[in-house]
Design a protein around this motif. Structure first.
Motif, PDB file in Angstrom:
ATOM      1  N   ARG A 112       2.735   0.186  65.499  1.00  0.00           N
ATOM      2  CA  ARG A 112       1.950  -0.597  64.534  1.00  0.00           C
ATOM      3  C   ARG A 112       1.338   0.297  63.453  1.00  0.00           C
ATOM      4  NH1 ARG A 112       3.604  -5.470  66.028  1.00  0.00           N
ATOM      5  NH2 ARG A 112       3.054  -6.126  68.113  1.00  0.00           N
ATOM      6  N   ASN A 113       0.613  -0.295  62.528  1.00  0.00           N
ATOM      7  CA  ASN A 113       0.007   0.402  61.392  1.00  0.00           C
ATOM      8  C   ASN A 113      -1.059   1.408  61.827  1.00  0.00           C
ATOM      9  OD1 ASN A 113       1.562  -1.262  59.746  1.00  0.00           O
ATOM     10  ND2 ASN A 113      -0.113  -2.695  59.381  1.00  0.00           N
ATOM     11  N   ASN A 114      -1.203   2.463  61.021  1.00  0.00           N
ATOM     12  CA  ASN A 114      -2.267   3.461  61.154  1.00  0.00           C
ATOM     13  C   ASN A 114      -2.230   4.228  62.469  1.00  0.00           C
ATOM     14  OD1 ASN A 114      -3.260   2.433  58.678  1.00  0.00           O
ATOM     15  ND2 ASN A 114      -4.364   0.859  59.793  1.00  0.00           N
ATOM     16  N   VAL A 115      -1.050   4.477  62.999  1.00  0.00           N
ATOM     17  CA  VAL A 115      -0.902   5.229  64.245  1.00  0.00           C
ATOM     18  C   VAL A 115      -0.644   6.687  63.902  1.00  0.00           C
ATOM     19  CG1 VAL A 115       0.622   5.552  66.251  1.00  0.00           C
ATOM     20  CG2 VAL A 115      -0.112   3.255  65.584  1.00  0.00           C
ATOM     21  N   TRP A 116      -1.197   7.576  64.724  1.00  0.00           N
ATOM     22  CA  TRP A 116      -0.971   9.006  64.585  1.00  0.00           C
ATOM     23  C   TRP A 116      -0.327   9.497  65.868  1.00  0.00           C
ATOM     24  CZ3 TRP A 116      -5.457  13.076  64.401  1.00  0.00           C
ATOM     25  CH2 TRP A 116      -4.925  14.351  64.202  1.00  0.00           C
ATOM     26  N   ILE A 117       0.881  10.044  65.767  1.00  0.00           N
ATOM     27  CA  ILE A 117       1.607  10.571  66.916  1.00  0.00           C
ATOM     28  C   ILE A 117       1.671  12.080  66.757  1.00  0.00           C
ATOM     29  CG2 ILE A 117       3.798  10.589  68.168  1.00  0.00           C
ATOM     30  CD1 ILE A 117       4.265   7.735  67.075  1.00  0.00           C
ATOM     31  N   LYS A 148       4.846   3.219  78.420  1.00  0.00           N
ATOM     32  CA  LYS A 148       4.359   1.839  78.483  1.00  0.00           C
ATOM     33  C   LYS A 148       3.494   1.566  77.261  1.00  0.00           C
ATOM     34  CE  LYS A 148       0.544   3.042  81.503  1.00  0.00           C
ATOM     35  NZ  LYS A 148      -0.056   2.928  82.784  1.00  0.00           N
ATOM     36  N   ASP A 149       3.224   0.298  77.029  1.00  0.00           N
ATOM     37  CA  ASP A 149       2.484  -0.111  75.831  1.00  0.00           C
ATOM     38  C   ASP A 149       1.120   0.567  75.742  1.00  0.00           C
ATOM     39  OD1 ASP A 149       4.617  -1.727  75.260  1.00  0.00           O
ATOM     40  OD2 ASP A 149       3.584  -3.614  75.689  1.00  0.00           O
ATOM     41  N   VAL A 150       0.713   0.836  74.494  1.00  0.00           N
ATOM     42  CA  VAL A 150      -0.578   1.437  74.187  1.00  0.00           C
ATOM     43  C   VAL A 150      -1.371   0.390  73.410  1.00  0.00           C
ATOM     44  CG1 VAL A 150      -1.732   3.252  72.856  1.00  0.00           C
ATOM     45  CG2 VAL A 150       0.404   3.759  74.092  1.00  0.00           C
ATOM     46  N   PRO A 151      -2.587   0.039  73.869  1.00  0.00           N
ATOM     47  CA  PRO A 151      -3.377  -0.938  73.110  1.00  0.00           C
ATOM     48  C   PRO A 151      -3.862  -0.359  71.781  1.00  0.00           C
ATOM     49  CG  PRO A 151      -4.545  -0.235  75.103  1.00  0.00           C
ATOM     50  CD  PRO A 151      -3.236   0.485  75.080  1.00  0.00           C
ATOM     51  N   LYS A 152      -4.432  -1.199  70.943  1.00  0.00           N
ATOM     52  CA  LYS A 152      -4.951  -0.720  69.661  1.00  0.00           C
ATOM     53  C   LYS A 152      -6.249   0.058  69.877  1.00  0.00           C
ATOM     54  CE  LYS A 152      -7.527  -4.815  68.245  1.00  0.00           C
ATOM     55  NZ  LYS A 152      -7.726  -5.773  67.168  1.00  0.00           N
ATOM     56  N   ASN A 153      -6.550   0.949  68.928  1.00  0.00           N
ATOM     57  CA  ASN A 153      -7.814   1.684  68.872  1.00  0.00           C
ATOM     58  C   ASN A 153      -8.083   2.558  70.095  1.00  0.00           C
ATOM     59  OD1 ASN A 153      -8.360   0.345  66.406  1.00  0.00           O
ATOM     60  ND2 ASN A 153      -9.267  -1.359  67.503  1.00  0.00           N
ATOM     61  N   ARG A 168       5.527  17.004  69.338  1.00  0.00           N
ATOM     62  CA  ARG A 168       6.351  17.020  70.553  1.00  0.00           C
ATOM     63  C   ARG A 168       6.089  15.852  71.505  1.00  0.00           C
ATOM     64  NH1 ARG A 168       9.301  21.891  71.823  1.00  0.00           N
ATOM     65  NH2 ARG A 168       8.812  23.497  70.328  1.00  0.00           N
ATOM     66  N   CYS A 169       5.883  14.694  70.964  1.00  0.00           N
ATOM     67  CA  CYS A 169       5.729  13.493  71.794  1.00  0.00           C
ATOM     68  C   CYS A 169       7.086  12.835  71.994  1.00  0.00           C
ATOM     69  CB  CYS A 169       4.772  12.499  71.126  1.00  0.00           C
ATOM     70  SG  CYS A 169       3.075  13.087  71.104  1.00  0.00           S
ATOM     71  N   THR A 170       7.180  12.025  73.044  1.00  0.00           N
ATOM     72  CA  THR A 170       8.380  11.226  73.280  1.00  0.00           C
ATOM     73  C   THR A 170       7.949   9.785  73.454  1.00  0.00           C
ATOM     74  OG1 THR A 170       9.474  13.090  74.374  1.00  0.00           O
ATOM     75  CG2 THR A 170      10.392  10.893  74.770  1.00  0.00           C
ATOM     76  N   ILE A 171       8.541   8.887  72.660  1.00  0.00           N
ATOM     77  CA  ILE A 171       8.265   7.457  72.743  1.00  0.00           C
ATOM     78  C   ILE A 171       9.517   6.827  73.337  1.00  0.00           C
ATOM     79  CG2 ILE A 171       7.510   5.397  71.507  1.00  0.00           C
ATOM     80  CD1 ILE A 171       5.584   7.872  71.262  1.00  0.00           C
ATOM     81  N   LEU A 172       9.380   6.192  74.500  1.00  0.00           N
ATOM     82  CA  LEU A 172      10.517   5.677  75.253  1.00  0.00           C
ATOM     83  C   LEU A 172      10.779   4.196  74.983  1.00  0.00           C
ATOM     84  CD1 LEU A 172       9.907   7.620  78.575  1.00  0.00           C
ATOM     85  CD2 LEU A 172      11.636   8.077  76.826  1.00  0.00           C
ATOM     86  N   PRO A 173      11.958   3.689  75.392  1.00  0.00           N
ATOM     87  CA  PRO A 173      12.355   2.304  75.107  1.00  0.00           C
ATOM     88  C   PRO A 173      11.329   1.266  75.585  1.00  0.00           C
ATOM     89  CG  PRO A 173      14.211   3.515  76.000  1.00  0.00           C
ATOM     90  CD  PRO A 173      13.014   4.413  76.116  1.00  0.00           C
ATOM     91  N   GLY A 174      11.164   0.226  74.762  1.00  0.00           N
ATOM     92  CA  GLY A 174      10.335  -0.912  75.125  1.00  0.00           C
ATOM     93  C   GLY A 174       8.856  -0.759  74.851  1.00  0.00           C
ATOM     94  N   VAL A 175       8.445   0.351  74.245  1.00  0.00           N
ATOM     95  CA  VAL A 175       7.023   0.633  74.031  1.00  0.00           C
ATOM     96  C   VAL A 175       6.542   0.016  72.722  1.00  0.00           C
ATOM     97  CG1 VAL A 175       5.419   2.509  73.461  1.00  0.00           C
ATOM     98  CG2 VAL A 175       6.957   2.740  75.408  1.00  0.00           C
ATOM     99  N   THR A 176       5.311  -0.533  72.762  1.00  0.00           N
ATOM    100  CA  THR A 176       4.580  -0.923  71.559  1.00  0.00           C
ATOM    101  C   THR A 176       3.311  -0.095  71.523  1.00  0.00           C
ATOM    102  OG1 THR A 176       5.442  -3.180  71.503  1.00  0.00           O
ATOM    103  CG2 THR A 176       3.350  -2.801  70.384  1.00  0.00           C
ATOM    104  N   ILE A 177       3.046   0.546  70.386  1.00  0.00           N
ATOM    105  CA  ILE A 177       1.814   1.307  70.204  1.00  0.00           C
ATOM    106  C   ILE A 177       0.940   0.527  69.244  1.00  0.00           C
ATOM    107  CG2 ILE A 177       0.798   3.482  69.420  1.00  0.00           C
ATOM    108  CD1 ILE A 177       3.437   4.853  70.190  1.00  0.00           C
ATOM    109  N   GLY A 178      -0.247   0.146  69.703  1.00  0.00           N
ATOM    110  CA  GLY A 178      -1.161  -0.678  68.923  1.00  0.00           C
ATOM    111  C   GLY A 178      -1.734   0.047  67.725  1.00  0.00           C
ATOM    112  N   GLU A 179      -2.162  -0.731  66.732  1.00  0.00           N
ATOM    113  CA  GLU A 179      -2.657  -0.139  65.491  1.00  0.00           C
ATOM    114  C   GLU A 179      -3.894   0.715  65.734  1.00  0.00           C
ATOM    115  OE1 GLU A 179      -5.148  -3.653  63.291  1.00  0.00           O
ATOM    116  OE2 GLU A 179      -2.984  -3.611  63.029  1.00  0.00           O
TER     117      GLU A 179
END
Length: 170
Positions: free
Chosen positions: A111-116, A142-147, A119-130
């Protein structure tokens, strides 16, 4: 097909590329306004398979050595910052045994305004909240909530973040 913005944009709004950007494309790539790619000292790579879609929102920054692979769909919002040598993969691209589906993939949404971080790995099916932050070296499965700030292997919530309405990381 690669599309830039929604049309009617000036040269200042086109993507900015410094260094090497490899694009392996059979599917569709949509790139928003003022997206920046760094491919130095490590090349950045976008792979989009037949029928897949990669969308990158306005004002997003993708650092050196990042690899993004879409077998189905990867959606990256606006004002996202992606650190060096990060991998974003919507498929495992292989079977571990004969019972595994070799073609399985699950969409990724950042989502918007995310900072990764680096050397991170984002795996299939994940949503990262704004407005969330993924700490350097984390593996997100697994999913990451917003804020929130997440960190670790696998990534876990470290703390909630106070993000005022309308605040955008630049």
């Amino acid at each position: 097909m690669i599309r830039f913005g929604k049309g009617g944009h000036s040269l200042r709004e086109l993507p900015w590329i410094k260094g090497k950007l490899y694009v392996n494309k059979s599917g569709t790539i949509r790139i928003g306004k003022r997206v920046r790619f760094v491919g130095k000292p490590w090349a950045t790579q976008l792979t989009v398979e037949t029928g897949a879609v990669l969308e990158i929102g306005d004002n997003t920054f993708i650092n050196a050595g990042v690899g993004i692979a879409a077998r189905h769909r990867v959606t990256i919002g606006a004002n996202v910052k992606i650190g060096p040598r990060t991998s974003i993969l919507d498929s495992t691209y292989h079977q571990l045994d004969v019972n595994d589906d070799p073609g399985s993939s699950k969409p990724i949404v950042i989502r918007n305004n995310v900072w990764i971080g680096t050397r991170c790995t984002i795996l299939p099916g994940v949503t990262i909240g704004e407005n969330s932050v993924v700490a350097a070296g984390s593996i997100v499965n697994k999913d990451v909530p917003k804020n929130v700030l997440v960190a670790g292997i696998p990534a876990k919530i470290i703390r909630e973040l106070e993000i005022p309405e309308g605040w955008i990381r630049q």
